[in-house]
Write a protein that holds these residues in place. Structure first.
Motif, PDB file in Angstrom:
ATOM      1  N   VAL A   1       0.859  -1.170   0.000  1.00  0.00           N
ATOM      2  CA  VAL A   1       0.000   0.000   0.000  1.00  0.00           C
ATOM      3  C   VAL A   1       0.899   1.225   0.000  1.00  0.00           C
ATOM      4  CG1 VAL A   1      -1.902   1.171   1.148  1.00  0.00           C
ATOM      5  CG2 VAL A   1      -1.638  -1.317   1.381  1.00  0.00           C
ATOM      6  N   PHE A   2       0.873   1.950  -1.129  1.00  0.00           N
ATOM      7  CA  PHE A   2       1.650   3.191  -1.236  1.00  0.00           C
ATOM      8  C   PHE A   2       0.726   4.373  -0.998  1.00  0.00           C
ATOM      9  CE2 PHE A   2       4.454   0.440  -3.785  1.00  0.00           C
ATOM     10  CZ  PHE A   2       5.695   0.816  -3.303  1.00  0.00           C
ATOM     11  N   SER A   3       1.282   5.465  -0.510  1.00  0.00           N
ATOM     12  CA  SER A   3       0.454   6.649  -0.292  1.00  0.00           C
ATOM     13  C   SER A   3       0.094   7.310  -1.625  1.00  0.00           C
ATOM     14  CB  SER A   3       1.183   7.643   0.610  1.00  0.00           C
ATOM     15  OG  SER A   3       2.350   8.098  -0.048  1.00  0.00           O
ATOM     16  N   GLY A   4       0.783   6.936  -2.703  1.00  0.00           N
ATOM     17  CA  GLY A   4       0.480   7.469  -4.032  1.00  0.00           C
ATOM     18  C   GLY A   4       1.047   6.529  -5.081  1.00  0.00           C
ATOM     19  N   ASP A   5       1.259   7.029  -6.300  1.00  0.00           N
ATOM     20  CA  ASP A   5       1.851   6.230  -7.374  1.00  0.00           C
ATOM     21  C   ASP A   5       3.227   5.702  -6.934  1.00  0.00           C
ATOM     22  OD1 ASP A   5       2.960   5.213  -9.643  1.00  0.00           O
ATOM     23  OD2 ASP A   5       2.616   6.985 -10.895  1.00  0.00           O
ATOM     24  N   PRO A   6       3.464   4.400  -7.067  1.00  0.00           N
ATOM     25  CA  PRO A   6       4.785   3.878  -6.670  1.00  0.00           C
ATOM     26  C   PRO A   6       5.931   4.557  -7.418  1.00  0.00           C
ATOM     27  CG  PRO A   6       3.285   2.081  -7.251  1.00  0.00           C
ATOM     28  CD  PRO A   6       2.548   3.359  -7.516  1.00  0.00           C
ATOM     29  N   LEU A   7       5.663   5.055  -8.627  1.00  0.00           N
ATOM     30  CA  LEU A   7       6.732   5.712  -9.389  1.00  0.00           C
ATOM     31  C   LEU A   7       7.013   7.119  -8.891  1.00  0.00           C
ATOM     32  CD1 LEU A   7       6.159   4.783 -13.134  1.00  0.00           C
ATOM     33  CD2 LEU A   7       7.725   3.781 -11.493  1.00  0.00           C
ATOM     34  N   ASP A   8       6.102   7.649  -8.098  1.00  0.00           N
ATOM     35  CA  ASP A   8       6.318   8.975  -7.526  1.00  0.00           C
ATOM     36  C   ASP A   8       7.161   8.793  -6.265  1.00  0.00           C
ATOM     37  OD1 ASP A   8       6.238  11.369  -6.203  1.00  0.00           O
ATOM     38  OD2 ASP A   8       4.146  11.790  -6.716  1.00  0.00           O
ATOM     39  N   LEU A   9       8.363   9.324  -6.281  1.00  0.00           N
ATOM     40  CA  LEU A   9       9.282   9.023  -5.180  1.00  0.00           C
ATOM     41  C   LEU A   9       8.850   9.670  -3.871  1.00  0.00           C
ATOM     42  CD1 LEU A   9      12.691   9.102  -7.053  1.00  0.00           C
ATOM     43  CD2 LEU A   9      11.248   7.158  -6.472  1.00  0.00           C
ATOM     44  N   ARG A  10       7.839  10.562  -3.935  1.00  0.00           N
ATOM     45  CA  ARG A  10       7.328  11.138  -2.681  1.00  0.00           C
ATOM     46  C   ARG A  10       6.387  10.158  -1.983  1.00  0.00           C
ATOM     47  NH1 ARG A  10       5.064  16.369  -5.545  1.00  0.00           N
ATOM     48  NH2 ARG A  10       4.427  14.645  -6.871  1.00  0.00           N
ATOM     49  N   SER A  11       5.908   9.158  -2.723  1.00  0.00           N
ATOM     50  CA  SER A  11       4.973   8.202  -2.125  1.00  0.00           C
ATOM     51  C   SER A  11       5.683   7.371  -1.065  1.00  0.00           C
ATOM     52  CB  SER A  11       4.421   7.263  -3.195  1.00  0.00           C
ATOM     53  OG  SER A  11       3.803   8.013  -4.212  1.00  0.00           O
ATOM     54  N   ARG A  12       4.957   7.115   0.030  1.00  0.00           N
ATOM     55  CA  ARG A  12       5.526   6.322   1.110  1.00  0.00           C
ATOM     56  C   ARG A  12       4.849   4.954   1.136  1.00  0.00           C
ATOM     57  NH1 ARG A  12       3.980   7.702   5.811  1.00  0.00           N
ATOM     58  NH2 ARG A  12       2.284   8.995   5.026  1.00  0.00           N
ATOM     59  N   VAL A  13       5.536   3.988   1.724  1.00  0.00           N
ATOM     60  CA  VAL A  13       4.924   2.685   1.936  1.00  0.00           C
ATOM     61  C   VAL A  13       4.116   2.756   3.225  1.00  0.00           C
ATOM     62  CG1 VAL A  13       5.347   0.244   2.379  1.00  0.00           C
ATOM     63  CG2 VAL A  13       6.771   1.475   0.738  1.00  0.00           C
ATOM     64  N   LEU A  14       2.814   2.500   3.109  1.00  0.00           N
ATOM     65  CA  LEU A  14       1.957   2.557   4.298  1.00  0.00           C
ATOM     66  C   LEU A  14       1.844   1.186   4.954  1.00  0.00           C
ATOM     67  CD1 LEU A  14      -0.921   4.806   2.888  1.00  0.00           C
ATOM     68  CD2 LEU A  14       1.207   5.494   3.996  1.00  0.00           C
ATOM     69  N   ALA A  15       1.725   0.161   4.120  1.00  0.00           N
ATOM     70  CA  ALA A  15       1.578  -1.184   4.674  1.00  0.00           C
ATOM     71  C   ALA A  15       2.025  -2.204   3.637  1.00  0.00           C
ATOM     72  CB  ALA A  15       0.121  -1.446   5.059  1.00  0.00           C
ATOM     73  N   VAL A  16       2.424  -3.375   4.095  1.00  0.00           N
ATOM     74  CA  VAL A  16       2.828  -4.460   3.198  1.00  0.00           C
ATOM     75  C   VAL A  16       2.152  -5.745   3.650  1.00  0.00           C
ATOM     76  CG1 VAL A  16       4.741  -5.770   2.247  1.00  0.00           C
ATOM     77  CG2 VAL A  16       5.085  -3.371   2.832  1.00  0.00           C
ATOM     78  N   TYR A  17       1.573  -6.447   2.688  1.00  0.00           N
ATOM     79  CA  TYR A  17       0.966  -7.755   2.939  1.00  0.00           C
ATOM     80  C   TYR A  17       1.769  -8.808   2.195  1.00  0.00           C
ATOM     81  CZ  TYR A  17      -3.166  -5.117   4.415  1.00  0.00           C
ATOM     82  OH  TYR A  17      -4.016  -4.257   5.038  1.00  0.00           O
ATOM     83  N   ILE A  18       2.058  -9.904   2.854  1.00  0.00           N
ATOM     84  CA  ILE A  18       2.663 -11.042   2.160  1.00  0.00           C
ATOM     85  C   ILE A  18       1.834 -12.275   2.494  1.00  0.00           C
ATOM     86  CG2 ILE A  18       4.695 -12.519   1.918  1.00  0.00           C
ATOM     87  CD1 ILE A  18       6.442 -10.140   2.441  1.00  0.00           C
ATOM     88  N   GLY A  19       1.440 -13.005   1.465  1.00  0.00           N
ATOM     89  CA  GLY A  19       0.592 -14.183   1.686  1.00  0.00           C
ATOM     90  C   GLY A  19      -0.667 -13.829   2.445  1.00  0.00           C
ATOM     91  N   GLY A  20      -1.221 -12.649   2.177  1.00  0.00           N
ATOM     92  CA  GLY A  20      -2.483 -12.255   2.767  1.00  0.00           C
ATOM     93  C   GLY A  20      -2.362 -11.672   4.159  1.00  0.00           C
ATOM     94  N   GLN A  21      -1.196 -11.761   4.768  1.00  0.00           N
ATOM     95  CA  GLN A  21      -1.016 -11.222   6.120  1.00  0.00           C
ATOM     96  C   GLN A  21      -0.315  -9.879   6.061  1.00  0.00           C
ATOM     97  OE1 GLN A  21      -1.831 -12.445   9.284  1.00  0.00           O
ATOM     98  NE2 GLN A  21      -3.125 -13.836   8.077  1.00  0.00           N
ATOM     99  N   ARG A  22      -0.800  -8.940   6.871  1.00  0.00           N
ATOM    100  CA  ARG A  22      -0.091  -7.665   6.928  1.00  0.00           C
ATOM    101  C   ARG A  22       1.158  -7.865   7.782  1.00  0.00           C
ATOM    102  NH1 ARG A  22      -3.770  -2.941   8.339  1.00  0.00           N
ATOM    103  NH2 ARG A  22      -3.551  -3.699  10.453  1.00  0.00           N
ATOM    104  N   VAL A  23       2.311  -7.671   7.148  1.00  0.00           N
ATOM    105  CA  VAL A  23       3.568  -7.913   7.850  1.00  0.00           C
ATOM    106  C   VAL A  23       4.302  -6.617   8.126  1.00  0.00           C
ATOM    107  CG1 VAL A  23       3.925 -10.281   7.074  1.00  0.00           C
ATOM    108  CG2 VAL A  23       4.626  -8.395   5.607  1.00  0.00           C
TER     109      VAL A  23
END
Lengths: 483, 391
Positions: B356-378
């Motif tokens: 989950v990015f705060s904006g377009d992943p290509l926009d370097l101002r975007s931050r990572v808000l959350a990451v899920y792997i195998g359905g789990q938020r890690v």
């Protein structure tokens, strides 16, 4: 000096003109709208098959010479290139060229193995070594400004041969050639269109050389992938081992070399060929200096005369060794470098050995100086070889630009070789020695249209290529003097 | 295409069977403002990813009543990023120097799943990465494909026997073993390929079992080819032996892009960073123009964890289509690693790896808000957690 030489052949030349005009002409090809025709006019055309043609023309159809003469028909639709003051010759051929490394070969350092580092540190270094490059947008192949040198070849102090054995005829020089190297552009600017790229002299029986064009479409650059095997006699194979030069030795690597003497070099050569025969007869190999298994079939092909052999020998002593070994194994060979060939003329003549001589110098430099066996050069060697009736090609080896191939011809002519013979020694004769007589080296109809238009007589000191064609396509246009 | 469609179908079936066996509702939904579609383009309609177990069940559509929803207002959902060229989590060294040809060596054996840098990669949105044997051998062994997290919250191994790693780099030339030169290297490789094709390996011969399929073009490989001349040499091998090969090559696209189409599986470019020249950053565009798939590598951990995304942004800035740039750090590297049917895209049946990015992943101002792997938020960004996203 070219003028002086030319004067010598002028009467014969005039006679020939009276008798045989037009000088050379192929049967007129049927008109064909599909074929591409190009006509070049020049002040003089050296065909290398007969006398030069003043105010001559060359007609090229589909990349091949179709006709050469004085007043050729110009078909409708043909492109005409006018170089009315230029002198036209076949593209030059260096029969023993050695590629220059642009940067020393980083991966093969004559030191101990480097400590392992992370992949990414290396990639970071790699990125740092490569500053930003051109801004062109197209994807056409062009000489790369920034290619690392690992692929491009040899400088006088850098070893790039495969060193895991003294006997590596199963390895190919073409694999070490970077066809995108700028070095080819330098050769081209010297009027050289075809080169035989030789292995260096680090191995007793080295890798097989290759024949390539210096420019043109990538797919058409390689004329012959695997050609002759290089044999090096004398000091080079022993002394090239870096660790051998250090009295203290060093860590055991492939750079600690055997053999270290002429006895050893000759032994390795003979053992390899006897081992090849032994294995062909089903015998087991044993002892030190066994050739690699993959080398055996190539060694047998050498013995059978199916793979050509070249021997580098500088001193009279080593030339005699080459002749003796050739007799022992029934080998035909071509002699390379041949600094002291003037001291072995009757023997070379008797054995019918062609010589690829060069480069010419007064004092050896670089590796030749270190080898210590090139201190009796003679500038008139080419003349002496020609007068003895030996087949003679000249080579500049690793030299370029002002010392390059055309200057070898110029110097040879300066020291007594006729201008005609000098030009032949960098065009027709190397083509013949490379087995390319019907493809390059002359303007015989049917050969590839590799040709050079010079600003003056080709062997004149101030002459420069102003137009170069390979396979009928322009690969260099305009005076490159200030580039 | 057919094969991939069948495989995807298989995954869907497997997923549905899985749910049928477990009646307890395991599903959840991630909702945002937009998502990265299968072609890499941003889709602003129906940014809903429904997850069943470890897999994505559905993308788009409505949120069924009663399903737990993780909603990120204004955010963009991206497939987990894939870095196909790293030494992340390596324990010791990935340069086995004994011989030049070692197809049976596996990078998986050097993977340390407790390495601290894995967390930094995860926080940058990298969910899948390849642990790649070094360039010090012509054939360096099998690439390991790992994940920075998993349903249990720990990094894990996705595929132990990834593609074979090969190298034409000068680093493969040594002074104490064959080859010492490029002639030796290519000669040795050709001999090994010929030998590999001609034998029928006994089942017990682990080395031949690894090498022969590659030599016969049945197993993918990834080869380092630093210069344009190396790429030409690799293409010769591809033509002669019908190899399935992706090439790692950054600098020479200008010289060789026109020759690669349908001969290489993909070109891996990078890492690209702020010091990369135009010759490197324009490469992806030139390659894409020739219909060559481009993957961009991030070079973790030697480079900062954000380098993967920076590389894609630089390539887009130099003219690469933004959709292709987003695919170059997810779908294409997953394909290069042979796991393109499992990760690298937000599509039904794929593993639910979502960033989950705060904006377009290509926009370097975007931050990572959350990451899920195998359905789990890690991973959950601290500031985002404070806004009251479902814990």
């Amino acid at each position: 000096m070219i003028r002086r030489g030319a004067r010598g052949v002028l009467p014969a030349c005039a006679c020939a003109f009276l008798i045989a005009q037009p000088a050379v002409s192929a049967p007129a090809a049927p008109p064909d709208d599909q074929s591409e025709v190009l006509v070049i006019r020049a002040a003089r055309v050296y065909t290398m098959t007969g006398d030069p043609i003043d105010q001559g023309m060359v007609r090229i159809r589909d990349g091949k010479i179709e006709a050469v003469g004085k007043d050729l028909a110009v078909p409708a639709g043909a492109k005409v290139i006018e170089r009315r003051t230029g002198i036209l010759t076949p593209g030059l051929i260096d029969a023993c060229c050695v590629l220059n490394a642009e940067i020393p070969q980083m991966g093969v350092q004559p030191t101990y193995p480097r400590p392992p580092r992370s992949l990414w540190l290396k990639l970071g270094e790699y990125a740092a070594r490569h500053p930003s490059g051109e801004e062109e947008d197209d994807c056409d192949v062009k000489a790369s400004e920034l290619d690392p040198a690992f692929a491009s070849g040899l400088s006088p102090f850098v070893i790039w041969s495969e060193e895991s054995s003294e006997v590596t005829p199963h390895r190919l020089v073409i694999d070490s050639v970077n066809l995108l190297s700028n070095d080819f552009a330098r050769l081209l600017r010297g009027g050289v269109t075809t080169v035989y790229l030789s292995a260096d002299s680090a191995n007793v029986i080295g890798a097989r050389g290759t024949i390539v064009k210096t420019a043109g479409a990538l797919d058409q650059r390689v004329v012959r992938r695997a050609d002759a095997v290089k044999v090096a006699l004398g000091a080079d194979p022993g002394r090239r081992g870096h660790a051998n030069m250090l009295p203290s030795g060093g860590a055991p690597t492939f750079y600690n070399r055997r053999p270290t003497t002429r006895m050893g070099v000759e032994w390795v050569f003979r053992k390899a060929l006897y081992d090849a025969r032994r294995s062909a007869a089903g015998g087991a190999l044993h002892g030190a200096d066994r050739p690699p298994e993959a080398a055996l079939p190539v060694l047998l092909q050498m013995l059978a005369g199916e793979v050509p052999v070249r021997v580098q020998a500088r001193m009279q002593h080593d030339i005699f060794t080459a002749l003796r070994l050739a007799r022992e194994f029934g080998l035909k060979f071509t002699l390379e470098e041949a600094t002291e060939a003037y001291r072995a003329l009757p023997q070379l003549k008797a054995a019918g050995v062609p010589v690829i001589f060069g480069p010419l110098y007064m004092d050896p430099a670089g590796w030749r100086q270190i080898a210590g066996e090139a201190d009796r050069p003679r500038l008139n060697s080419p003349r002496q070889l020609a007068e003895a009736g030996l087949e003679l090609a000249l080579t500049a080896q690793e030299l370029r630009d002002e010392e390059g191939l055309v200057r070898q011809g110029m110097l040879a002519a300066r020291y007594g070789l006729s201008a005609d013979a000098a030009l032949r020694a960098i065009t027709a004769t190397p083509a013949k020695l490379l087995g390319l007589a019907d493809q390059a080296g002359t303007l015989k109809p049917g050969t590839a249209a590799d040709l050079v238009v010079w600003s003056d007589e080709p062997l004149a000191a101030t002459s420069r290529p102003i137009l170069v064609l390979i396979g009928g396509r322009t690969v260099l246009d305009g005076d490159q003097a200030n580039r | 295409m057919k094969r991939s469609a069948l495989l995807a179908l298989g995954f869907v079936l497997a997923a549905s069977l899985h749910t049928a066996a477990q009646p307890a509702p395991t599903g959840k939904v991630i909702k945002a403002a937009a998502y990265v579609g299968p072609d890499g383009k941003l889709v602003s309609e129906g940014a809903v990813v429904a997850i069943e177990g470890e897999r994505i069940a559905r993308v788009g559509g409505d949120v069924p009543a009663g399903t737990p929803v993780d909603e990120y207002a204004g955010a963009v959902l991206s497939p987990g990023l894939v870095d196909c060229l790293t030494t992340l989590g390596v324990l010791g060294d990935l340069a086995e120097r004994q011989t030049a040809l070692q197809p049976d060596v596996r990078a998986a054996d050097a993977f340390n799943r407790f390495a601290r840098e894995l967390r930094a990669a995860l926080a940058a949105g990298v969910t899948t990465f390849a642990l790649v044997p070094s360039d010090d051998a012509l054939v360096g062994g099998s690439i390991a494909i790992c994940q920075t997290g998993g349903p249990e919250g720990k990094p894990r191994m996705l595929e132990r026997n990834g593609p074979l790693k090969l190298s034409l780099s000068q680093d493969a030339f040594k002074t104490d073993r064959e080859p010492t030169s490029r002639s030796g290297a290519l000669g040795l490789l050709r001999e090994a390929l010929q030998a590999g094709r001609s034998v029928n390996p006994p089942a017990s011969d682990a080395g031949a079992a690894s090498w022969t399929p590659f030599a016969r073009g049945q197993r993918p490989g990834v080869m380092t080819a630093p210069s344009a001349a190396d790429v030409l040499a690799a293409l010769d091998l591809v033509d002669e032996f019908k190899l399935r090969l992706a090439l790692i090559h950054t600098e020479g696209a200008l010289d060789i892009a026109g020759r690669l189409r349908e001969r290489v599986a993909a070109i891996v470019v990078g890492p690209l960073d702020m010091t990369s020249g135009l010759r490197a950053t324009r490469g992806p565009r030139l390659l894409a123009q020739q219909q060559v798939p481009v993957a961009i590598a991030g070079g973790l951990p030697g480079y900062p964890a954000d380098t993967l995304r920076i590389g894609a942004a630089l390539a887009a800035r130099a003219g690469l289509d933004p959709g292709l740039a987003r695919q170059a750090i997810a779908a294409v590297p997953a394909d290069v690693l042979g796991v393109g049917e499992r990760v690298g895209a937000l599509a039904p049946g794929r593993q639910a790896d979502v960033v989950v990015f705060s904006g377009d992943p290509l926009d370097l101002r975007s931050r990572v808000l959350a990451v899920y792997i195998g359905g789990q938020r890690v991973y959950l960004d601290g500031a985002t957690a404070a806004t009251g996203v479902r814990p």
